[in-house]
Structure formats: structure tokens, C-alpha cells
Design an enzyme around this catalytic site. Sequence first.
Site, PDB file in Angstrom:
ATOM      1  N   GLU A 126      43.325  63.722  13.564  1.00  0.00           N
ATOM      2  CA  GLU A 126      42.961  62.610  12.687  1.00  0.00           C
ATOM      3  C   GLU A 126      42.059  61.633  13.434  1.00  0.00           C
ATOM      4  OE1 GLU A 126      46.633  59.498  13.287  1.00  0.00           O
ATOM      5  OE2 GLU A 126      47.075  61.379  12.261  1.00  0.00           O
ATOM      6  N   LYS A 128      40.755  58.380  15.241  1.00  0.00           N
ATOM      7  CA  LYS A 128      41.432  57.281  15.938  1.00  0.00           C
ATOM      8  C   LYS A 128      40.724  55.988  15.549  1.00  0.00           C
ATOM      9  CE  LYS A 128      43.020  55.689  20.447  1.00  0.00           C
ATOM     10  NZ  LYS A 128      42.515  54.306  20.288  1.00  0.00           N
ATOM     11  N   ASP A 130      39.590  52.230  15.389  1.00  0.00           N
ATOM     12  CA  ASP A 130      39.422  51.178  16.385  1.00  0.00           C
ATOM     13  C   ASP A 130      39.753  49.841  15.736  1.00  0.00           C
ATOM     14  OD1 ASP A 130      38.834  49.807  18.672  1.00  0.00           O
ATOM     15  OD2 ASP A 130      36.655  49.962  18.478  1.00  0.00           O
ATOM     16  N   TYR A 236      49.508  55.904   9.733  1.00  0.00           N
ATOM     17  CA  TYR A 236      49.422  57.203  10.392  1.00  0.00           C
ATOM     18  C   TYR A 236      50.676  57.583  11.173  1.00  0.00           C
ATOM     19  CZ  TYR A 236      48.130  54.159  14.318  1.00  0.00           C
ATOM     20  OH  TYR A 236      48.100  53.162  15.256  1.00  0.00           O
ATOM     21  N   LYS A 324      38.832  61.203  23.236  1.00  0.00           N
ATOM     22  CA  LYS A 324      37.906  60.088  23.092  1.00  0.00           C
ATOM     23  C   LYS A 324      36.459  60.563  23.069  1.00  0.00           C
ATOM     24  CE  LYS A 324      39.560  56.635  22.852  1.00  0.00           C
ATOM     25  NZ  LYS A 324      40.043  55.608  23.771  1.00  0.00           N
ATOM     26  N   CYS A 429      36.606  47.775  61.389  1.00  0.00           N
ATOM     27  CA  CYS A 429      36.988  47.048  60.178  1.00  0.00           C
ATOM     28  C   CYS A 429      36.144  45.788  60.036  1.00  0.00           C
ATOM     29  CB  CYS A 429      38.464  46.679  60.240  1.00  0.00           C
ATOM     30  SG  CYS A 429      39.021  45.639  58.871  1.00  0.00           S
ATOM     31  N   CYS A 432      38.711  42.510  60.422  1.00  0.00           N
ATOM     32  CA  CYS A 432      39.403  42.112  61.656  1.00  0.00           C
ATOM     33  C   CYS A 432      38.803  42.735  62.904  1.00  0.00           C
ATOM     34  CB  CYS A 432      40.892  42.444  61.571  1.00  0.00           C
ATOM     35  SG  CYS A 432      41.250  44.220  61.543  1.00  0.00           S
ATOM     36  N   CYS A 447      41.358  51.170  58.737  1.00  0.00           N
ATOM     37  CA  CYS A 447      41.566  50.131  59.745  1.00  0.00           C
ATOM     38  C   CYS A 447      42.959  50.282  60.345  1.00  0.00           C
ATOM     39  CB  CYS A 447      41.422  48.753  59.109  1.00  0.00           C
ATOM     40  SG  CYS A 447      41.983  47.386  60.144  1.00  0.00           S
ATOM     41  N   CYS A 453      45.378  42.496  60.219  1.00  0.00           N
ATOM     42  CA  CYS A 453      44.203  42.553  59.356  1.00  0.00           C
ATOM     43  C   CYS A 453      44.449  41.697  58.119  1.00  0.00           C
ATOM     44  CB  CYS A 453      43.902  43.991  58.936  1.00  0.00           C
ATOM     45  SG  CYS A 453      42.459  44.140  57.853  1.00  0.00           S
TER      46      CYS A 453
END
Length: 708
Positions: A126, A128, A130, A236, A324, A429, A432, A447, A453
Site C-alpha cells: 500500500e 505510504k 506522508d 490502514y 522508500k 590526535c 590532545c 587516539c 583526551c
Amino acid sequence: MNDAIAVENLTEEQAQAELARLAAELDRANTAYHAEDAPEISDADYDRLKRRNAEIEARFPQLKRADSPSEQVGARPADGFTKITHAVRMLSLGNAFDDGDVAAFDQSIRKYLGLGADTGLSYTAEPKIDGLSLSLRYESGQLVQAATRGDGAVGENVTANALTIADIPERIDGAPEVLEVRGEVYMSHEDFAALNARQEESGGKSFANPRNAAAGSLRQLDASITRDRPLRFFAYAWGETSEPLAGTQTDAINRLGALGFQINPLTRRCESPAEMIAHYHNIEDQRATLGYDIDGVVYKVDDLALQHRLGFRSTTPRWAIAHKFPAELAWTRLEAIDIQVGRTGALSPVARLTPVTVGGVVVSNATLHNEDYVAGRDANGEEIRGGKDIRVGDWVQVYRAGDVIPKVADVDLSKRPQNSEPYAFPTRCPECNSEAVREVGDAVRRCVGGIICPAQAMEKLKHFVSRKAFDIEGLGAKQIEMFFDDELLPVKTPVDIFTLQSRDADNLAKLANRKGWGEQSARNLWDAIDEKRTIQFGRLLFALGIRHVGEAASTLIARHYGNWSAFESAVTAASGFEGPEWDELLAIDGVGEVMARALVSAFAQETERASIDALVTRLTVLDEERPQSDGSPVAGLTVVFTGTLEKMTRAEAKARAESLGAKVAGSVSKKTDLLVAGPGAGSKAKKADELGIRTLDEDGWLELIGDA
């Protein structure tokens, strides 16, 4: 914040950091969409974001967060409406994005039910819609209340507004004594255009799209405003019913139509994934001419008895999925590559882009996943994008269909600057300056600074206060950043949150005098912190942010041990990774050795253990609640399944046992109460016999649980 990680290249720590980001971004998106009717991202982006989260959780189920988007439905109900608790939760749907996902959905249904590929299995397909989800409760045929979905458990009472919608009957004849009809409130394109024209003429606010207009109209505190808005309703589904509507989804929907509700004429029954996909494309071809917005097609198992057997995950039914429609692509310039550090130390590259509009949203950042992805390789060293690396100054294709920070999908080498150079991934890193190490077999450079850190420490705190962890009102990511760098009111560890008020008698005034704060908001924060001094065991364990221990695992572990004291004693005793306590931890179904070692190591590490103990002394930790099991003959028992089950799948058997209050373990030990052994049972059956553990075959198990 950890923004950019490819699922196929993830390590556990990198996944944990990415899941934290996804949870925060989706929480904001949910609030904007469901509570404020002002979405900040497109539907396609939101769906892909949730899909990415689901993919990471599927690969690392032990990392699932308490505030995981897979555990969220909608958003908290807005202020201004009375609240209604749904008798049956209003859940969201899992998503499919291509034909392969639809086939996988069918296969997952068959696997769960133990059905062969040749066994007939029907679905409905079915459109969908919105719009805005709405539940209508009828008693003796009379509409007594209407509620929005809210967060799935509690919605807003919009009964007066619903009564103004022509498609919603105030009274129905021939219905069950109790019937909750569920569907979608929407606005047609024609009516939307006319509404905006009227709004413009009167100097009122124009709406961005029909969904916003419908949601804003339904959620008016003044029902007379709703009455003047051209809202429609498609039915639905259903919630609580005093008697079944029908035996199939198809017949149940047709019955709703016979009761006077509008049902979508494009709903079809399909006998295979191929038919489902064909109808998906049929609906997609009509999308532009339907006169109302849809964003995909929903598939549901048609047989309602099978729906009942399949049941639900935490927020989605196993028997339904939304396929979708695809999102969009765009090209733009990559201006810079930044490195961000997550709470587990993973270094993640993020593309800074010349802003470009994709799917109606302006994009300026994109994920670059990890070091290999930038270099044009996958986790196995194989070429991706034809081996094209990504460089600053490149013209890149942005795929805005999955993350709030989207993906860079491709590079146009014909537009690459002549003086460009390959990107040199940092080995230290940026936060640090600790060494950033990439271990053999790991896709992530990490790191090693740990608690020194600041990026890791701050992200751990953000996780601690996240929605499915402590969820302290008024103390979110923004406030954590403020307190973390504050010289007068510093919060560097979780326990600091619960000593904020008591550290200094003047702390209330110190906070109240800050920009954006006042005395009342400061008092509200103290009260909110005090309110969360009592917390459920599972939520506390998840909030600690222990590597590999996600929300689902925290719940499993908490249910197994029941209370914090028993758990703490057990993990302490298991510090040598051996002995009965270690074996018991490993025996919990869903807890593997990697997770168990991470958990035990966290409690064995002196600094971390001291921090945890200091925190717990300031909390009241509630025993973990187990599923309702009144009258269950197996409540509280530890059950192990082994061998081949012939009348139900292993997954179905485990789910049934847990719903009856049993603890399902993966291995036999002295603490096992019952072994259910099917044909092919081997070492587990032998060990159960040696330990004198009660053993039943599948028929004996079904007889034992009966209709409980």
C-alpha cells in the site's frame, strides 16, 4: 563527535562513536518533525540516517544504544495538549531501499517462521502516506478519543480536532465493542495550494509542504482553526480491538472501508517479492498524479495469525517494512577535510563542502568514513570508486540519502586541480596530540590518549546524559560542552554532574548569572539532576558507555543479574577471565567474549572502577524489571535451547521464553534450570545430563508453557 564511518569498514569502537552521533542527530530530527512540525531534514535523509544506524547495529548488536533511533518512535508529546497513553504502542516501520532489501525482508520472515522458499506467503502493498499518524478509539461505535503517535507510548489528545475532519466518522455501526482505528492525516496538493493562498492573503504563515500543513492544522489548540483546514484521513491499521477484525490484513482493511473509513485504493495483495516490487514501481509511476504526498510503499504479511507469531522488535513489527523512494545526488566542491575525535578515540574525516542543495536541504558537510575510504579502498584493500582517492579541491558527488552529514559518493577527476596532493591522514590526535594508532586489521586510526583526551571525555559525558541513558532534562550535549570547559562549575566525569549542587553553596548563583541562565532555570536543572538520582539498572549500565556494551546488551545483562550488587560482584570476580562468574557471563544469550572482556576490563581498570563506584554511591539503582509473566511456569528460570526445533524456529522459541519471564542462556552451566533439546542435540545435552539438569523435547516444552 564522530561523524563519518563506513559500515563495512567499522571497528567496534568506531561504530560506538558513530551510533552516538546518529542518536543525537535523529533525536533532533524527531523533535523538529513530530513535535514542532518543522522538519530540518528531508524524509529520504531521515530514512537513510535510520538505515545507517540499523546497519551498524546489525553488525554490532552489542553496541546498540539506549537512545538508539531503532528504539525511538516519534518524539515526546508537545506541551499544550493532555496526554493519552496508547493501549497498544504505535510503532514505526523498518525500511527497505532497494529490491535486495525487499527480498531480504521476505527471507527474514521465512527464516523466523521456518518456512521454505516454496511455501506460499502473501503480503499486502500500500502507498505510504506522508502525513501525521493518528489513532481513533471507538467504544460501542462512538469516537471517544483521538491521539497523535507522540513517542509511540504516549500521544497528544486531539479528539476535538479529529472530529472536524470529514473522513473521520463520529459514530460507526457494526464495529467491535472496542476498536482503535489507525491511519494518516494528510492534505491534498490542491487543498494545500488553496490554504497557502488564503494564508498569504490574510498575512498568515505559509506552510513549506502538505505534511507540515496537515500536522500544524491537526495540532491546533483551537479546534475551530482545524475545522477551517482541509484535512483528510486514510485508515490502514488498528490498535486495541475487543475482537478480531478479520483473518487477514486484506480483509481487515476492507472491513474498515465497510465501516465508513477511507482506505487507499492502491492497496494490493501480492504473492511474492517480485509482485511487491512490481506494485512498488506501479505506485511510483503514479506518484506525481495522486494528488497527495507519498514517500514509499508499505509491505505487510497478510495472514494476521502469522503477524501475531512474528510479533515485534522494540519499536518495529517484524511483519512489515516500508520500501522508500530513492533520494537525490548533487555535485559540489570539497573545500577542506577536518578530523573529528569520538568518545572511543576514533579519528573520523569529515568533508567541508561548498554549500549545495540536495533534496531540498542545503548540505555543507559530508562523511568521508575513514582513512581507507579517502584513499579509494575498502576494508579489504580493494578499490572503490575505481580507485579514485578524495582530495581537498575535488569536485565531488554528494549522496544525500542516509546521513544528516551525507556521503561523498564519487569524484570527478576531470575537474581535479593540477596542484592537488593526496590527503595525508594524521598520525596524532588533533585534540590532545597523543599518538593515533591503527592496529592490524582495524579500519580506524584511534587516539590512545584515553581520559586525557578532552574530545573523548566530552563525548562520553554526552552519551551519559543522552535520551536512553540518564536523559536529564535541561542537560544535553550543548550544556555538557558548557560545563566541560567551565572553570567555576566543571563537569569532567559523570559523578561531577551529581556533585554540581553540593560542591559549593554559591553554585546556584554562579550558574544563574551565566548568559542564557537565570535562577529558575538553574533550580530546574538541580531538580532534574536530583530526579535522575534514581535509575534503572540497565539504563545505568548503558550510560557508562563501556565499549561493545550497547543498550540491548545492557538490558540483557541487567535482566540476567537482576540487581546492581549481584552484577558488580560477578564482574569483579570474573576479572581473571575465568571461573564460574566468567562462565556465567559468557552463557548469557547475546553476550560474546569480546563484549564480556570489555565489560570485565572496565570494572577491573582502577581509574574507571573508581569513577563508577563514586557515581553509584550517589544513586539509587533500581532492580531490572523483567517481562510480565503472571502465571508463567517458566518465569525466572534459565533456559537453554539446543538441537533442531521442528515446530518453531529457534528465534521464535527464544522470544516466547523471554516473553514468559525466562532467561535464555547460550550454554549449559550449573545455573541452568531447563534444557530444551531437539534432534541433533550434542554436547549441551550431554553436559545437562551430567549436571542433572531437567531436559525436555520440543513437545514437552510446548506442553509446559501451554497458553501461558
